[in-house]
Design a protein around this motif. Sequence first.
Motif, PDB file in Angstrom:
ATOM      1  N   LYS A  11      68.489 -47.065 -97.450  1.00 53.61           N
ATOM      2  CA  LYS A  11      69.677 -47.290 -97.314  1.00 53.61           C
ATOM      3  C   LYS A  11      70.244 -47.008 -98.971  1.00 53.61           C
ATOM      4  N   LEU A  12      69.743 -47.434 -99.885  1.00 57.21           N
ATOM      5  CA  LEU A  12      69.484 -47.097-101.550  1.00 57.21           C
ATOM      6  C   LEU A  12      69.325 -46.067-101.466  1.00 57.21           C
ATOM      7  N   MET A  13      68.377 -45.586-101.673  1.00 49.64           N
ATOM      8  CA  MET A  13      68.063 -44.129-101.991  1.00 49.64           C
ATOM      9  C   MET A  13      69.431 -43.618-101.744  1.00 49.64           C
ATOM     10  N   GLN A  14      70.029 -43.432-100.248  1.00 44.92           N
ATOM     11  CA  GLN A  14      70.776 -42.620 -99.529  1.00 44.92           C
ATOM     12  C   GLN A  14      72.023 -43.057-101.495  1.00 44.92           C
ATOM     13  N   GLY A  15      72.585 -44.105-101.426  1.00 47.23           N
ATOM     14  CA  GLY A  15      73.641 -44.625-101.680  1.00 47.23           C
ATOM     15  C   GLY A  15      73.206 -44.470-103.421  1.00 47.23           C
ATOM     16  N   LYS A  16      72.384 -44.190-104.118  1.00 48.74           N
ATOM     17  CA  LYS A  16      71.614 -43.325-105.160  1.00 48.74           C
ATOM     18  C   LYS A  16      72.032 -41.997-105.634  1.00 48.74           C
ATOM     19  N   ARG A  17      71.625 -41.378-104.711  1.00 46.55           N
ATOM     20  CA  ARG A  17      72.176 -39.538-103.547  1.00 46.55           C
ATOM     21  C   ARG A  17      73.523 -39.669-103.840  1.00 46.55           C
ATOM     22  N   ILE A  18      73.965 -40.443-103.776  1.00 45.53           N
ATOM     23  CA  ILE A  18      75.446 -39.966-103.246  1.00 45.53           C
ATOM     24  C   ILE A  18      76.285 -40.925-104.411  1.00 45.53           C
ATOM     25  N   LEU A  19      75.884 -41.471-105.482  1.00 46.33           N
ATOM     26  CA  LEU A  19      76.443 -42.083-107.002  1.00 46.33           C
ATOM     27  C   LEU A  19      76.343 -40.787-107.816  1.00 46.33           C
ATOM     28  N   TYR A  20      74.855 -40.346-107.548  1.00 50.15           N
ATOM     29  CA  TYR A  20      74.466 -38.734-108.598  1.00 50.15           C
ATOM     30  C   TYR A  20      75.120 -37.495-108.284  1.00 50.15           C
ATOM     31  N   LEU A  21      75.494 -37.493-106.678  1.00 54.45           N
ATOM     32  CA  LEU A  21      76.189 -36.618-105.993  1.00 54.45           C
ATOM     33  C   LEU A  21      77.535 -36.463-106.801  1.00 54.45           C
ATOM     34  N   MET A  22      78.458 -37.784-106.394  1.00 54.14           N
ATOM     35  CA  MET A  22      79.661 -38.160-106.760  1.00 54.14           C
ATOM     36  C   MET A  22      80.483 -37.732-108.632  1.00 54.14           C
ATOM     37  N   LEU A  23      78.756 -38.354-109.380  1.00 56.23           N
ATOM     38  CA  LEU A  23      79.058 -38.231-110.703  1.00 56.23           C
ATOM     39  C   LEU A  23      78.972 -36.673-111.848  1.00 56.23           C
ATOM     40  N   GLY A  24      78.339 -35.825-110.422  1.00 55.63           N
ATOM     41  CA  GLY A  24      77.665 -34.014-110.412  1.00 55.63           C
ATOM     42  C   GLY A  24      79.258 -33.908-110.322  1.00 55.63           C
ATOM     43  N   TRP A  25      80.128 -34.023-109.053  1.00 59.11           N
ATOM     44  CA  TRP A  25      81.327 -32.990-109.487  1.00 59.11           C
ATOM     45  C   TRP A  25      82.239 -33.796-109.830  1.00 59.11           C
ATOM     46  N   PHE A  26      82.572 -34.767-110.066  1.00 59.28           N
ATOM     47  CA  PHE A  26      82.997 -35.293-111.756  1.00 59.28           C
ATOM     48  C   PHE A  26      82.742 -34.662-112.460  1.00 59.28           C
ATOM     49  N   SER A  27      82.311 -34.724-112.868  1.00 60.61           N
ATOM     50  CA  SER A  27      81.076 -34.146-114.478  1.00 60.61           C
ATOM     51  C   SER A  27      81.430 -32.702-114.457  1.00 60.61           C
ATOM     52  N   LEU A  28      81.153 -32.087-113.576  1.00 59.62           N
ATOM     53  CA  LEU A  28      81.796 -30.564-113.308  1.00 59.62           C
ATOM     54  C   LEU A  28      82.999 -30.441-113.062  1.00 59.62           C
TER      55      LEU A  28
END
Length: 146
Positions: free
Chosen positions: A11-28
């Motif tokens: 669950k922790l790794m999935q949350g981290k993945r989602i956080l990186y994904l959201m930050l990636g789209w926000f940055s792009l």
Amino acid sequence: MPVFSDHYVGKLMQGKRILYLMLGWFSLITGIIGIFLPLLPTTPLVLLAAWCFSKSSVRFHTWLIEHKFFGPIINDWQSSDGIPKKARNRAIIFMWAGMAISIFIVSRIWATIGLVFIGLCVTTYLLRLPLRSESKNIAEEKDEEA
């Protein structure tokens, strides 16, 4: 040291993945807006997006690296060949133009000092980067066309 169950770690790794994904789209998205607004730096935001996607999604990372406009930015950064002199000079000119506009609009001494300091640091960094010859770019473009 506490022992965590596999379920908790998953669950922790999935949350981290989602956080990186959201930050990636926000940055792009912010980087794309930065193409039109001189105050937002496009290249660092695209590089941040690539890093975030590399940590979260192979599909989006591959898409970004192979993108017509954003791919060359990432490939230039990752290569050890340096950057084209023309691109470096253009980046410095547009950065200082954007900062001059910001200084004029804001008209605060603390903002002026901060922007000039940041501008000097970034300019120094860009001037210290290795330069890639323009002829190499032309040769690479001809190879891609063939």
